[in-house]
Enzyme design. Structure first.
Site, PDB file in Angstrom:
ATOM      1  N   LYS A   1      36.614  62.599 -12.611  1.00 31.02           N
ATOM      2  CA  LYS A   1      37.668  62.280 -11.667  1.00 31.02           C
ATOM      3  C   LYS A   1      38.041  60.666 -11.909  1.00 31.02           C
ATOM      4  CE  LYS A   1      39.172  63.789  -7.459  1.00 31.02           C
ATOM      5  NZ  LYS A   1      39.444  65.054  -6.946  1.00 31.02           N
TER       6      LYS A   1
ATOM      7  N   GLY B   1      44.086  65.774   9.132  1.00 35.14           N
ATOM      8  CA  GLY B   1      44.991  65.478   7.892  1.00 35.14           C
ATOM      9  C   GLY B   1      45.740  66.702   7.450  1.00 35.14           C
ATOM     10  N   VAL B   2      47.047  66.265   7.514  1.00 39.94           N
ATOM     11  CA  VAL B   2      48.033  67.466   7.373  1.00 39.94           C
ATOM     12  C   VAL B   2      49.150  66.994   6.240  1.00 39.94           C
ATOM     13  CG1 VAL B   2      48.182  68.852   9.510  1.00 39.94           C
ATOM     14  CG2 VAL B   2      49.369  66.753   9.386  1.00 39.94           C
ATOM     15  N   GLY B   3      48.158  66.536   5.290  1.00 42.16           N
ATOM     16  CA  GLY B   3      48.986  66.221   4.077  1.00 42.16           C
ATOM     17  C   GLY B   3      49.428  67.320   3.113  1.00 42.16           C
ATOM     18  N   HIS B   4      49.256  67.018   1.742  1.00 40.21           N
ATOM     19  CA  HIS B   4      49.841  68.484   0.830  1.00 40.21           C
ATOM     20  C   HIS B   4      48.850  69.762   1.210  1.00 40.21           C
ATOM     21  CE1 HIS B   4      51.070  65.017  -1.598  1.00 40.21           C
ATOM     22  NE2 HIS B   4      51.878  65.964  -2.055  1.00 40.21           N
ATOM     23  N   VAL B   5      47.581  69.586   1.364  1.00 50.37           N
ATOM     24  CA  VAL B   5      46.932  70.807   1.545  1.00 50.37           C
ATOM     25  C   VAL B   5      46.792  71.352   2.902  1.00 50.37           C
ATOM     26  CG1 VAL B   5      44.612  72.098   1.399  1.00 50.37           C
ATOM     27  CG2 VAL B   5      45.043  70.078  -0.405  1.00 50.37           C
TER      28      VAL B   5
HETATM   29  P1  NAD Z   1      47.252  64.255   1.163  1.00 47.47           P
HETATM   30  O1  NAD Z   1      46.955  62.665   0.794  1.00 47.47           O
HETATM   31  O2  NAD Z   1      48.431  64.754   0.752  1.00 47.47           O
HETATM   32  O3  NAD Z   1      46.864  64.222   2.556  1.00 47.47           O
HETATM   33  C1  NAD Z   1      45.628  63.698   3.277  1.00 47.47           C
HETATM   34  C2  NAD Z   1      46.097  63.397   4.524  1.00 47.47           C
HETATM   35  O4  NAD Z   1      45.228  62.948   5.509  1.00 47.47           O
HETATM   36  C3  NAD Z   1      47.384  62.542   4.780  1.00 47.47           C
HETATM   37  O5  NAD Z   1      48.454  63.035   5.386  1.00 47.47           O
HETATM   38  C4  NAD Z   1      46.808  61.229   5.504  1.00 47.47           C
HETATM   39  O6  NAD Z   1      47.581  60.518   6.180  1.00 47.47           O
HETATM   40  C5  NAD Z   1      45.781  62.245   6.357  1.00 47.47           C
HETATM   41  N1  NAD Z   1      44.590  61.114   6.810  1.00 47.47           N
HETATM   42  C6  NAD Z   1      43.759  60.333   6.173  1.00 47.47           C
HETATM   43  N2  NAD Z   1      43.070  59.911   6.836  1.00 47.47           N
HETATM   44  C7  NAD Z   1      43.081  60.315   7.920  1.00 47.47           C
HETATM   45  C8  NAD Z   1      42.294  60.319   9.093  1.00 47.47           C
HETATM   46  N3  NAD Z   1      41.052  59.393   9.330  1.00 47.47           N
HETATM   47  N4  NAD Z   1      42.422  61.083  10.153  1.00 47.47           N
HETATM   48  C9  NAD Z   1      43.721  62.117  10.169  1.00 47.47           C
HETATM   49  N5  NAD Z   1      44.242  61.929   8.899  1.00 47.47           N
HETATM   50  C10 NAD Z   1      43.942  61.193   8.021  1.00 47.47           C
HETATM   51  O7  NAD Z   1      46.028  64.932   0.245  1.00 47.47           O
HETATM   52  P2  NAD Z   1      45.714  66.400   0.051  1.00 47.47           P
HETATM   53  O8  NAD Z   1      46.098  66.502  -1.443  1.00 47.47           O
HETATM   54  O9  NAD Z   1      46.160  67.081   0.990  1.00 47.47           O
HETATM   55  O10 NAD Z   1      43.992  66.460  -0.002  1.00 47.47           O
HETATM   56  C11 NAD Z   1      43.300  66.274   0.881  1.00 47.47           C
HETATM   57  C12 NAD Z   1      41.792  66.459   0.862  1.00 47.47           C
HETATM   58  O11 NAD Z   1      41.705  67.541   0.038  1.00 47.47           O
HETATM   59  C13 NAD Z   1      41.275  65.404   0.112  1.00 47.47           C
HETATM   60  O12 NAD Z   1      39.967  65.029   0.452  1.00 47.47           O
HETATM   61  C14 NAD Z   1      41.298  65.972  -1.572  1.00 47.47           C
HETATM   62  O13 NAD Z   1      40.530  65.438  -2.437  1.00 47.47           O
HETATM   63  C15 NAD Z   1      41.061  67.152  -1.273  1.00 47.47           C
HETATM   64  N6  NAD Z   1      41.428  68.110  -2.346  1.00 47.47           N
HETATM   65  C16 NAD Z   1      42.851  68.286  -2.500  1.00 47.47           C
HETATM   66  C17 NAD Z   1      43.184  69.327  -3.458  1.00 47.47           C
HETATM   67  C18 NAD Z   1      44.651  69.432  -3.878  1.00 47.47           C
HETATM   68  O14 NAD Z   1      45.060  70.559  -4.344  1.00 47.47           O
HETATM   69  N7  NAD Z   1      45.682  68.556  -3.517  1.00 47.47           N
HETATM   70  C19 NAD Z   1      42.302  70.108  -4.127  1.00 47.47           C
HETATM   71  C20 NAD Z   1      41.003  69.932  -3.883  1.00 47.47           C
HETATM   72  C21 NAD Z   1      40.597  69.016  -2.796  1.00 47.47           C
END
Ligand code: NAD
Length: 364
Positions: A81, A181-185
């Site tokens: 990582k 957290g309503v980001g990508h995933v």
């Molecule tokens: P992202 O940055 O797109 O989304 C994360 C979201 O969480 C953001 O919208 C951010 O504003 C929000 N956030 C941060 N701190 C917060 C809090 N205290 N309370 C509420 N919301 C908060 O990231 P992602 O790609 O969606 O990944 C999310 C998690 O999943 C991470 O831990 C990542 O390591 C894990 N993950 C992601 C993938 C992937 O395919 N993207 C794969 C495996 C694991």
């Protein structure tokens, strides 16, 4: 405080690379945990850490998690990582990502990078200008694109498997699911849950993320980021950052299941893993149910052409793996996290003895 080498030795990391480029302001750390199964693969996170020590701690934990994740998902890749220290909304530049790409390239394929929190396909494209050891490339360039929809699918089927165990049915209809957290995933997970008529509660630190989703799904319940642990819920789905399952939150959570995408959800894996069991909460191991993203990436690097059907097919197996791990935990009287780690270690040990000669497109 532990020395840097003590921290590296604690979990037998093979190599840690500190990447410093004053010209572009790049400060990054690449951690390679274990390459027994193949080259270390895992995404790059961009985050405004409070200190360099915090960034090191995070990358060491995340890379070890990748070793377990890749092993339980049955992939021929090891665990690694990277973290870039900086604000993803302010400090991105082409030069920064290309400088980072050169550091990745200097490892000669021992580490293959992809997206993680704060990094999108456009950034990855810039990293790829300097190295071929990149995955998660845009679909238009023949890559597998954003892994998040596949990750969300894996979390969804893992959640369903946990529901099957707890409620006797894997239907999530009517279940109150809190997505932190309503980001990508998170956003793709919410879409799947809404489609199944779950009652979804969301929180995020960015208002624009919340608004985008509530516009699409007006019935979503929004809670403040600090109050999500107290919400009335059946399932807690952490999809932001790690360590949100801890002494404080376990006293507040009233859910029956924890199943989300975030890496390293348990602040203390053994203690908080046990505490979940004692409180009657079924914890679906994070690195197992969020492995869809790396499965997707693996479908890009291990086959001549990326095949999305294959990625979803392989990700669907998370349902059965989750049930198997729950059963192992019950049988062996260990927590579900320990059961998943045990399975990962068994595979790594077996493959180390086999001396596998299977090769991906990088020749590993
Ligand atoms: P992202 O940055 O797109 O989304 C994360 C979201 O969480 C953001 O919208 C951010 O504003 C929000 N956030 C941060 N701190 C917060 C809090 N205290 N309370 C509420 N919301 C908060 O990231 P992602 O790609 O969606 O990944 C999310 C998690 O999943 C991470 O831990 C990542 O390591 C894990 N993950 C992601 C993938 C992937 O395919 N993207 C794969 C495996 C694991």
């Amino acid at each position: 405080m532990q020395s840097v080498f003590d921290q590296i030795n604690e979990n037998n990391h093979e190599q840690v690379v500190f990447c410093n480029d004053p010209q572009t302001g790049l400060k990054a750390i690449i951690a390679i945990h274990n390459t027994v199964l193949g080259p270390a693969a895992g995404g790059t996170r961009m985050w405004m850490y409070n200190s360099e020590a915090e960034a090191l701690k995070d990358v060491l934990r995340l890379s070890r998690g990748m070793t377990y994740k890749n092993a339980v998902a049955g992939l021929n890749i090891g665990g690694g990582k990277a973290v870039i220290i900086g604000d993803a909304r302010k400090h991105k530049s082409e030069a920064l990502f290309r400088a980072f790409g050169r550091f990745v390239d200097s490892l000669g394929g021992k580490y293959i990078t992809a997206e993680d929190v704060g990094i999108g396909t456009q950034d990855i494209e810039q990293v790829a200008m300097e190295t071929k050891y990149v995955s998660g490339m845009p679909k238009s360039l023949g890559g597998s694109g954003d892994p998040s929809p596949v990750t969300a699918y894996g979390v969804y089927v893992g959640m369903k498997a946990a529901a099957k165990k707890v409620y006797g049915s894997d239907s999530l209809a009517g279940k109150k699911v809190a997505v932190q957290g309503v980001g990508h995933v998170g956003q793709y997970l919410v879409e799947r849950l809404m489609k199944e008529n779950a009652q979804v509660i969301i929180s995020d630190i960015y208002e624009d993320r919340i608004q985008a989703l509530t516009k699409q799904f007006p019935s979503l319940q929004v809670v403040d980021k600090d109050n999500i642990y107290d919400a009335d819920m059946d399932i807690y789905a952490p999809c932001a950052l790690g360590a949100t399952v801890n002494d404080d939150t376990l006293n507040r959570l009233k859910c029956k299941i924890i199943a989300g995408a975030a890496n390293n959800q348990l602040q203390d894996e053994n203690r908080h893993g046990d505490m979940c069991g004692e409180k009657g909460i079924l914890y679906a191991p994070d690195f197992l149910i969020n492995s869809g993203g790396i499965i997707n990436v693996y479908c890009e690097i291990s086959m001549p052409t990326y095949n999305a059907d294959r990625a979803y097919e392989q990700t669907e197996r998370i349902y059965q793996y989750t049930l198997d791990i729950i059963e192992t935990a019950e049988r062996e009287k260990i927590n579900t996290h320990q059961a998943a780690v045990q399975l990962a270690n068994k595979r790594i040990e077996a493959m180390a003895k086999l001396n596998s000669n299977s090769k991906n497109r990088y020749g590993f």
